[in-house]
Design a protein around this motif. Structure first.
Motif, PDB file in Angstrom:
ATOM      1  N   HIS A   1       1.326  -1.548  -0.176  1.00 33.53           N
ATOM      2  CA  HIS A   1       0.082   0.184  -0.150  1.00 33.53           C
ATOM      3  C   HIS A   1       0.559   1.480  -0.312  1.00 33.53           C
ATOM      4  O   HIS A   1       1.853   1.027   0.301  1.00 33.53           O
ATOM      5  CB  HIS A   1      -0.845  -0.042   0.868  1.00 33.53           C
ATOM      6  CG  HIS A   1      -1.339  -1.071   1.576  1.00 33.53           C
ATOM      7  ND1 HIS A   1      -2.804  -1.278   0.804  1.00 33.53           N
ATOM      8  CD2 HIS A   1      -1.260  -2.286   2.074  1.00 33.53           C
ATOM      9  CE1 HIS A   1      -3.930  -2.455   1.353  1.00 33.53           C
ATOM     10  NE2 HIS A   1      -2.405  -3.421   1.960  1.00 33.53           N
TER      11      HIS A   1
ATOM     12  N   SER B   1       0.364   6.262   0.081  1.00 30.95           N
ATOM     13  CA  SER B   1      -0.334   7.246   0.149  1.00 30.95           C
ATOM     14  C   SER B   1      -0.128   8.420  -0.815  1.00 30.95           C
ATOM     15  O   SER B   1       0.932   8.192  -0.884  1.00 30.95           O
ATOM     16  CB  SER B   1      -1.043   7.114   1.757  1.00 30.95           C
ATOM     17  OG  SER B   1       0.412   7.355   2.480  1.00 30.95           O
TER      18      SER B   1
ATOM     19  N   MET C   1      -2.146   1.860 -15.286  1.00 33.09           N
ATOM     20  CA  MET C   1      -3.528   0.651 -14.375  1.00 33.09           C
ATOM     21  C   MET C   1      -3.688  -0.723 -15.698  1.00 33.09           C
ATOM     22  O   MET C   1      -3.876  -1.855 -15.390  1.00 33.09           O
ATOM     23  CB  MET C   1      -4.473   1.639 -13.875  1.00 33.09           C
ATOM     24  CG  MET C   1      -3.623   2.565 -12.993  1.00 33.09           C
ATOM     25  SD  MET C   1      -5.452   3.472 -11.716  1.00 33.09           S
ATOM     26  CE  MET C   1      -6.489   2.212 -11.272  1.00 33.09           C
TER      27      MET C   1
ATOM     28  N   VAL D   1      -2.991  -3.283  -9.531  1.00 34.15           N
ATOM     29  CA  VAL D   1      -3.453  -2.128  -8.483  1.00 34.15           C
ATOM     30  C   VAL D   1      -4.475  -1.205  -8.911  1.00 34.15           C
ATOM     31  O   VAL D   1      -5.141  -0.682 -10.177  1.00 34.15           O
ATOM     32  CB  VAL D   1      -1.782  -1.055  -8.921  1.00 34.15           C
ATOM     33  CG1 VAL D   1      -1.386   0.065  -7.598  1.00 34.15           C
ATOM     34  CG2 VAL D   1      -0.300  -1.766  -9.473  1.00 34.15           C
TER      35      VAL D   1
ATOM     36  N   LEU E   1      -7.137   2.120  -6.915  1.00 34.55           N
ATOM     37  CA  LEU E   1      -7.002   3.116  -6.070  1.00 34.55           C
ATOM     38  C   LEU E   1      -8.072   3.343  -5.191  1.00 34.55           C
ATOM     39  O   LEU E   1      -9.148   2.593  -5.288  1.00 34.55           O
ATOM     40  CB  LEU E   1      -6.648   4.581  -6.280  1.00 34.55           C
ATOM     41  CG  LEU E   1      -5.401   4.611  -7.988  1.00 34.55           C
ATOM     42  CD1 LEU E   1      -5.373   5.316  -8.998  1.00 34.55           C
ATOM     43  CD2 LEU E   1      -4.351   4.114  -6.591  1.00 34.55           C
TER      44      LEU E   1
ATOM     45  N   GLN F   1      -5.264   6.523  -1.510  1.00 35.07           N
ATOM     46  CA  GLN F   1      -4.627   5.417  -1.447  1.00 35.07           C
ATOM     47  C   GLN F   1      -4.161   4.161  -2.649  1.00 35.07           C
ATOM     48  O   GLN F   1      -5.008   3.764  -3.282  1.00 35.07           O
ATOM     49  CB  GLN F   1      -5.318   3.945  -0.309  1.00 35.07           C
ATOM     50  CG  GLN F   1      -4.007   3.063   0.414  1.00 35.07           C
ATOM     51  CD  GLN F   1      -5.312   2.263   1.111  1.00 35.07           C
ATOM     52  OE1 GLN F   1      -4.762   1.282   1.964  1.00 35.07           O
ATOM     53  NE2 GLN F   1      -6.700   2.715   1.381  1.00 35.07           N
ATOM     54  N   TYR F   2      -3.138   3.749  -2.328  1.00 36.76           N
ATOM     55  CA  TYR F   2      -3.044   3.172  -3.400  1.00 36.76           C
ATOM     56  C   TYR F   2      -2.462   1.076  -2.752  1.00 36.76           C
ATOM     57  O   TYR F   2      -2.148   1.516  -2.433  1.00 36.76           O
ATOM     58  CB  TYR F   2      -1.179   2.974  -4.077  1.00 36.76           C
ATOM     59  CG  TYR F   2      -1.280   4.419  -4.575  1.00 36.76           C
ATOM     60  CD1 TYR F   2      -1.068   4.500  -5.971  1.00 36.76           C
ATOM     61  CD2 TYR F   2      -0.793   5.421  -3.988  1.00 36.76           C
ATOM     62  CE1 TYR F   2      -0.593   5.933  -6.528  1.00 36.76           C
ATOM     63  CE2 TYR F   2      -0.013   6.746  -4.627  1.00 36.76           C
ATOM     64  CZ  TYR F   2       0.005   6.263  -5.839  1.00 36.76           C
ATOM     65  OH  TYR F   2       0.301   8.059  -5.816  1.00 36.76           O
TER      66      TYR F   2
ATOM     67  N   THR G   1      -1.813  -3.257  -4.012  1.00 39.93           N
ATOM     68  CA  THR G   1      -1.885  -4.111  -4.449  1.00 39.93           C
ATOM     69  C   THR G   1      -2.143  -5.805  -4.061  1.00 39.93           C
ATOM     70  O   THR G   1      -0.995  -5.807  -3.002  1.00 39.93           O
ATOM     71  CB  THR G   1      -1.424  -3.954  -5.549  1.00 39.93           C
ATOM     72  OG1 THR G   1      -1.033  -4.609  -6.202  1.00 39.93           O
ATOM     73  CG2 THR G   1       0.021  -3.920  -4.732  1.00 39.93           C
TER      74      THR G   1
ATOM     75  N   ILE H   1       3.625  -1.015  -8.096  1.00 39.51           N
ATOM     76  CA  ILE H   1       2.408  -0.158  -7.061  1.00 39.51           C
ATOM     77  C   ILE H   1       4.038   0.895  -7.489  1.00 39.51           C
ATOM     78  O   ILE H   1       3.372   2.517  -7.505  1.00 39.51           O
ATOM     79  CB  ILE H   1       2.319  -0.738  -6.150  1.00 39.51           C
ATOM     80  CG1 ILE H   1       1.246   0.464  -5.178  1.00 39.51           C
ATOM     81  CG2 ILE H   1       3.557  -0.632  -5.318  1.00 39.51           C
ATOM     82  CD1 ILE H   1       0.605  -0.363  -4.192  1.00 39.51           C
TER      83      ILE H   1
ATOM     84  N   LEU I   1       3.621   3.847 -10.542  1.00 40.08           N
ATOM     85  CA  LEU I   1       2.012   3.566 -10.694  1.00 40.08           C
ATOM     86  C   LEU I   1       2.245   4.852  -9.644  1.00 40.08           C
ATOM     87  O   LEU I   1       1.935   6.735  -9.764  1.00 40.08           O
ATOM     88  CB  LEU I   1       1.143   3.121  -9.942  1.00 40.08           C
ATOM     89  CG  LEU I   1      -0.361   4.199 -10.204  1.00 40.08           C
ATOM     90  CD1 LEU I   1      -0.343   3.947 -11.418  1.00 40.08           C
ATOM     91  CD2 LEU I   1      -1.475   2.384 -10.218  1.00 40.08           C
ATOM     92  N   HIS I   2       2.738   4.659  -8.223  1.00 40.36           N
ATOM     93  CA  HIS I   2       3.584   5.905  -7.754  1.00 40.36           C
ATOM     94  C   HIS I   2       3.959   7.398  -7.643  1.00 40.36           C
ATOM     95  O   HIS I   2       3.765   8.118  -7.438  1.00 40.36           O
ATOM     96  CB  HIS I   2       3.140   5.213  -6.166  1.00 40.36           C
ATOM     97  CG  HIS I   2       3.881   6.576  -5.350  1.00 40.36           C
ATOM     98  ND1 HIS I   2       5.457   7.332  -4.573  1.00 40.36           N
ATOM     99  CD2 HIS I   2       3.028   7.460  -4.448  1.00 40.36           C
ATOM    100  CE1 HIS I   2       4.816   7.410  -3.756  1.00 40.36           C
ATOM    101  NE2 HIS I   2       3.983   7.642  -3.011  1.00 40.36           N
TER     102      HIS I   2
END
Length: 491
Positions: A382, A384, A403, A409, A411, A441-442, A444, A461, A464-465
């Motif tokens: 996770h 954030s 995505m 992942v 959200l 919040q992310y 997976t 993840i 993507l973050h």
């Protein structure tokens, strides 16, 4: 010379290996000595005749040790044979057990990891790389509700679900602003802030805490008056385990209508969800504070004409502290692109909504008393972020594309505003207040225990973050304490 050089390297390797063995043996012997001394120390500082401390201690030789340890491990990443294990678990049955644990661990150089619900995303509440013990709070979970004063004392080992259930049994017009996941432990959830779907109306859990009982590093039991306002400030948002052991919280119950309204409506790219998300960013933090609309984008797979396809589907999950007719009118006026219809919404009591928001409608309230999540054994990661300005269409389109590429992942976007914008950022140790339009919040999760799958999901993840960097808070890039993320760093 070459032979001599090779001989020198080999000698050094042998010597280094020997030193490592000696050091490991020394550490092992030191740990054995420390844990033995710790166990011998405990009875001297626990004077409860009703609850002998020996009944709460589980060492590695105890046949129940692994069962107790694993019962509150929520992420299988930290439940492997190589995961560092505590030298002992103290599942406290009495406050004196906590005092004894703190005092004896301190005198024997053992680190304490405090666990209430076990949802720590990085396993910090039950994993350490130094000799340590786990102080488990799950036996201490009494809840004493006083409707006349609209307050309650809640022990740290209780879950949010247990608290919601007890409130619902006592009153139809009271509730408490805390998380949607009802297996969260009260101790850790509150100390890190504690947010849920009433934060726009009533703020965070910590904004409704009026007292606490803790055990400090010297084994003393303190309340708000005796601990002082500085410590009381710090444990509300700063993470209690950094300062003390939280025993219990005194909370102020909030008023809720007898009937509230829930909805969950999904929209896809093909249904114009990008436009809906753009509008959600503009209105979700300034709309009526009785309304909370969580947005959850994820990849949706479907078949069409025999072909497999992928799209983005966004679920708009809402709680309205009011009746359905009023909600539909409000949404269609302020958030028209969602096109909410009367048949999309359902009225229920507030306590029923706590079940609905997490696992859907039609479940009995008794599910709130389940302390183990289902499914209980998943791997996950996770992250954030906080967002202060709306993400433009071009940014959303890049995010959707990424995505779909990753697939794994999803959200959660949680709107702020309302009460959250009125509370000063220095009023508690939780600074994320005015200026944020939503918190993200992310997530997976996966079931396969292979290193390949884990590496792929962790990389996904993180990628993507990184892609969100231009669109989130900066200088500093903010993160939510309760969404533990070791990538940020560690002390």
């Amino acid at each position: 010379m070459k032979a001599l050089y090779s001989y020198s390297i080999a000698s050094n390797i042998i010597l280094l290996s020997f030193l490592i063995i000696i050091f490991a043996s020394h550490v092992k012997a030191s740990s054995s000595s420390s844990i033995d001394n710790f166990l011998e120390c405990l009875p001297s500082y626990s004077n409860s005749s009703s609850f002998p401390i020996s009944n709460s201690v589980y060492t590695r030789n105890n046949p129940s040790f692994l069962n107790v340890l694993q019962s509150y491990i929520r992420d299988s990443r930290f439940n492997t044979s190589s995961t560092p294990k505590p030298l002992a678990i103290v599942a406290a049955l009495d406050v004196t057990h906590i005092q004894a644990t703190v005092t004896c661990a301190k005198s024997n150089g053992l680190q304490i990891r405090i666990r209430s619900g076990g949802h720590d995303y990085e396993g910090f509440s039950y994993v350490a790389n130094v000799p340590f013990i786990v102080l488990d709070m799950f036996n201490l979970r009494s809840i004493d509700i006083d409707i006349a004063s609209e307050t309650a004392w809640v022990q740290a080992g209780a879950t949010i679900g247990e608290l919601y259930y007890k409130i619902g049994k006592k009153s139809k017009i009271h509730g408490f602003p805390a998380g949607a996941c009802f297996t969260l432990g009260i101790g850790g959830h509150f100390s890190g802030g504690g947010y849920g779907n009433m934060l726009r109306k009533y703020g965070l859990s910590i904004d409704n805490i009026i007292d606490a009982q803790v055990v400090d590093a010297n084994g003393r039991i303190l309340n708000r008056k005796s601990m002082g306002e500085d410590l009381f400030w710090a444990i509300r948002g700063g993470g209690g385990a950094s300062f003390c052991v939280i025993l219990s919280w005194k909370i102020k119950l909030v008023r809720v209508p007898r009937i509230v309204t829930r909805f969950d409506v999904p929209r896809t790219l093909e249904q114009g969800v990008t436009d809906i998300v753009l509008e959600w960013q503009q209105v979700s933090s300034i709309i009526d504070r009785n309304l909370f609309i969580r947005m959850q984008p994820m990849v949706y797979k479907y078949k069409q004409g025999g072909n497999s396809n992928k799209t983005i589907r966004v679920s708009f999950s809402g709680l309205y502290l009011g009746r359905a007719k009023s909600l539909v009118s409000l949404i269609n006026k302020r958030f028209p692109l969602l096109k909410l219809q009367r048949h999309d919404v359902i009225e229920m009591s507030w306590v029923e909504s706590t079940v609905s928001f997490f696992i859907g409608n039609g479940k009995p309230l008794e599910v709130l008393l389940q302390r183990t999540p289902s499914p209980p054994r998943l791997y996950g990661k996770h992250k954030s972020d906080f967002v202060k300005t709306p993400i433009p269409r071009s940014g959303l389109e890049k995010i959707w594309e990424k995505m779909i590429e990753l697939e794994t992942v999803f959200l959660q976007w949680n709107p702020y505003g309302g009460r959250m914008s009125e509370i000063q950022e220095n009023s508690t140790a939780f600074p994320h207040r005015e200026g944020n339009i939503f918190k993200m919040q992310y997530l997976t999760t996966w079931e396969d225990d292979s290193d390949e799958v884990m590496s792929r999901n962790l990389k996904g993840i993180r990628d993507l973050h990184a892609m969100f960097t231009p669109y989130v808070s900066r200088n500093p890039r903010e993160a939510y304490l309760n969404y533990r993320d070791i990538d940020i760093g560690s002390n």
